[in-house]
Design an enzyme around this catalytic site. Structure first.
Site, mmCIF file in Angstrom:
data_model
loop_
_atom_site.group_PDB
_atom_site.id
_atom_site.type_symbol
_atom_site.label_atom_id
_atom_site.label_comp_id
_atom_site.label_asym_id
_atom_site.label_seq_id
_atom_site.Cartn_x
_atom_site.Cartn_y
_atom_site.Cartn_z
ATOM 1 N N HIS A 188 7.097 6.859 -1.338
ATOM 2 C CA HIS A 188 7.258 6.949 0.100
ATOM 3 C C HIS A 188 6.432 8.347 0.709
ATOM 4 O O HIS A 188 6.382 8.153 2.013
ATOM 5 C CB HIS A 188 8.700 6.832 0.523
ATOM 6 C CG HIS A 188 9.590 8.133 0.364
ATOM 7 N ND1 HIS A 188 9.952 8.776 -0.499
ATOM 8 C CD2 HIS A 188 9.949 9.000 1.338
ATOM 9 C CE1 HIS A 188 10.331 10.057 -0.375
ATOM 10 N NE2 HIS A 188 10.424 10.158 0.827
ATOM 11 N N ASP A 189 6.583 9.449 -0.109
ATOM 12 C CA ASP A 189 5.773 10.589 0.615
ATOM 13 C C ASP A 189 4.575 10.996 -0.306
ATOM 14 O O ASP A 189 4.125 12.136 -0.030
ATOM 15 C CB ASP A 189 6.695 11.771 0.487
ATOM 16 C CG ASP A 189 7.729 11.791 1.720
ATOM 17 O OD1 ASP A 189 8.966 12.304 1.808
ATOM 18 O OD2 ASP A 189 7.126 11.348 2.877
ATOM 19 N N PHE A 240 21.058 19.087 12.729
ATOM 20 C CA PHE A 240 20.472 18.137 11.824
ATOM 21 C C PHE A 240 21.686 17.126 11.344
ATOM 22 O O PHE A 240 21.701 15.861 11.563
ATOM 23 C CB PHE A 240 19.688 18.557 10.858
ATOM 24 C CG PHE A 240 18.850 17.293 9.920
ATOM 25 C CD1 PHE A 240 18.837 17.262 8.935
ATOM 26 C CD2 PHE A 240 18.246 16.357 10.904
ATOM 27 C CE1 PHE A 240 18.149 16.140 7.979
ATOM 28 C CE2 PHE A 240 17.471 15.344 10.037
ATOM 29 C CZ PHE A 240 17.416 15.421 8.960
ATOM 30 N N HIS A 283 10.607 15.544 -4.963
ATOM 31 C CA HIS A 283 11.163 14.723 -3.666
ATOM 32 C C HIS A 283 11.107 13.194 -4.065
ATOM 33 O O HIS A 283 11.951 12.671 -4.079
ATOM 34 C CB HIS A 283 10.473 15.233 -2.582
ATOM 35 C CG HIS A 283 11.073 14.463 -1.510
ATOM 36 N ND1 HIS A 283 12.411 14.429 -0.873
ATOM 37 C CD2 HIS A 283 10.355 13.531 -0.590
ATOM 38 C CE1 HIS A 283 12.551 13.672 0.078
ATOM 39 N NE2 HIS A 283 11.502 12.998 0.328
ATOM 40 N N HIS A 336 7.735 18.417 0.048
ATOM 41 C CA HIS A 336 7.466 16.935 -0.085
ATOM 42 C C HIS A 336 6.499 16.752 -1.271
ATOM 43 O O HIS A 336 5.437 16.321 -1.122
ATOM 44 C CB HIS A 336 6.699 16.603 1.235
ATOM 45 C CG HIS A 336 7.675 16.363 2.222
ATOM 46 N ND1 HIS A 336 7.928 17.311 3.319
ATOM 47 C CD2 HIS A 336 8.555 15.449 2.283
ATOM 48 C CE1 HIS A 336 8.928 16.658 4.109
ATOM 49 N NE2 HIS A 336 9.270 15.740 3.785
ATOM 50 N N ASP A 355 16.189 9.108 1.638
ATOM 51 C CA ASP A 355 15.361 10.336 1.977
ATOM 52 C C ASP A 355 16.210 11.442 2.759
ATOM 53 O O ASP A 355 15.821 12.723 2.577
ATOM 54 C CB ASP A 355 14.452 9.621 3.157
ATOM 55 C CG ASP A 355 13.294 10.617 3.234
ATOM 56 O OD1 ASP A 355 12.378 10.424 4.297
ATOM 57 O OD2 ASP A 355 12.832 11.264 2.203
ATOM 58 N N GLN A 358 20.230 23.028 10.591
ATOM 59 C CA GLN A 358 20.708 22.264 9.751
ATOM 60 C C GLN A 358 22.050 21.783 10.321
ATOM 61 O O GLN A 358 22.270 20.542 10.045
ATOM 62 C CB GLN A 358 21.025 22.905 8.474
ATOM 63 C CG GLN A 358 21.461 22.029 7.368
ATOM 64 C CD GLN A 358 20.580 20.777 6.986
ATOM 65 O OE1 GLN A 358 19.772 19.949 7.782
ATOM 66 N NE2 GLN A 358 20.320 20.453 5.639
#
Ligand SMILES: COc1ccc(C2=NN(C3CCN(c4ncnc5ccsc45)CC3)C(=O)[C@@H]3CC=CC[C@H]23)cc1OCc1ccccc1C(F)(F)F
Ligand SMILES: [Mg+2]
Ligand SMILES: [Zn+2]
Length: 333
Positions: free
Chosen positions: A112-113, A284, A76, A72, A230, A281
């Site tokens: 955003h991060d 996810f 990113h 992050h 994202d 993953q």
């Protein structure tokens, strides 16, 4: 005759020398380079009378406010901004949103991060981190990111929106806050369900998806858009995608180490075991990523076909490596 926007952000009698100067910056400053380019390409600098030197000052400060954590980090931020830029050009939506919404979406994506600590919301909450106290356990990281982004705007030499009216600034701020808060994975199920209901209602009413009247309908699509951006790592070619997942694993493992040192339960995805990456993953992609991109695909059909194919290929890659791992372990057992 409109004043030309300086291509490199500042007026200079020696554009070539400055171009050489800036080039290494785009290496060290990917977030600034990509975002400035996108603002230029979308003519946002002229449309909103943004002073180029203020845009550079803001982007430099924003880039420096991203922490040096494995995943992050500023790369990113740059990646999600670039993905948002591409998604906004999807056939199904490129004529839907106006330049104010596009300004808000690009800005929300790049901020955003910002200042992400490389730790998850559950970790910050269970360790009673100051941020969790400040934001009452509610979208702790996401509230922090958008607060930092607007704090950076308060310095006059960084206020890229100084030429917007108070009312325009108010709407822009609401859109950016709504979008950044929507990147909290805890909001995923509701966000996707609302999005699917909207598309279903549009289909039932026969008129095409493009007629989004209310603020709520329009911001709902923009929230899903930034959420898609994202979660776009999984839709990229394997060589790119596998680099992102390796960065994320390092970040999750570091959190696992911190949890162990604090005598806390280790979060499932932070366990250092060879099958963790593949198992989680696959879960996810199946539970979160594929349903989201499939829904998006129904809006921007046929653009999303390539994306959905790449997503399936990446999932198969994990299934193959998981099978290899488990079969080799059963052989050993
Ligand atoms: C490139 O690949 C990913 C990029 C971002 C995320 C992100 N994940 N999450 C959450 C983390 C907690 N989650 C879960 N925890 C335990 N078990 C499961 C089972 C299925 S999800 C889930 C749900 C997703 C975030 O909040 C991040 C911040 C915002 C957006 C997305 C980010 C997740 C990637 O790959 C997946 C993954 C990879 C490797 C190990 C574990 C995981 C794992 F699946 F566990 F995440
Ligand atoms: Mg985030
Ligand atoms: Zn993110």
């Amino acid at each position: 005759e409109e004043t030309p926007i300086p291509e490199l952000g500042v007026e200079t009698p020696q554009p070539e020398e400055l171009r050489v100067e800036l080039n290494p910056i785009s290496g060290e400053r990917p977030l600034t380079a990509i975002t400035y380019r996108i603002f230029q390409e979308r003519d946002l600098i002229r449309t909103f009378s943004i002073e180029p030197h203020k845009l550079l000052s803001y982007l430099f400060a924003l880039e420096d406010s991203y922490q040096q954590v494995p995943y992050h980090n500023k790369l990113h931020g740059a990646d999600v901004c670039q993905s948002m830029h591409v998604l906004l050009n999807s056939s199904g939506i490129k004529d839907v949103f106006n330049e104010f919404e596009i300004l808000a979406a690009i800005f929300a994506a790049v901020v955003h991060d910002v200042h992400h600590s490389g730790l998850t919301n559950p970790f910050l909450i269970k360790t009673k981190n100051d941020l969790a106290i400040l934001y009452n356990n509610e979208s702790v990281l996401e509230n922090h990111h958008v607060a930092v982004a607007f704090k950076l705007l308060q310095a006059d030499e960084r206020n890229i929106f100084s030429n917007l009216s108070a009312e325009q600034m108010e709407t822009l701020r609401k859109r950016v806050v709504d979008m950044v808060l929507a990147t909290d994975m805890a909001k995923h199920k509701t966000l996707l369900a609302d999005f699917q209901n909207l598309l279903e209602a549009k289909k039932m009413s026969g008129n095409d998806y493009l007629t989004l009247e209310s603020y709520d309908d329009r911001i709902l699509v923009l929230k899903n858009l930034i959420h898609c951006a994202d979660l776009s790592n999984m839709t990229k070619p394997l060589d790119t995608y596998s680099k992102w997942i390796d960065r994320l694993m390092v970040e999750f493992w570091k959190q696992g180490d911190a949890e162990r040192d604090l005598g806390l339960d280790i979060s499932p995805m932070c366990v250092r075991s060879p099958t963790t990456k593949d198992k989680h993953q696959i879960g996810f992609i199946n539970s979160f990523v594929h349903p989201l991109w499939e829904t998006w695909g129904s809006l921007v059909y046929p653009d999303a076909n390539t994306i959905l194919e790449t997503l399936a290929q990446n999932r198969e890659w994990h299934e193959a490596s998981l099978a290899a791992l488990t079969s080799s372990t059963t052989d050993n057992s």
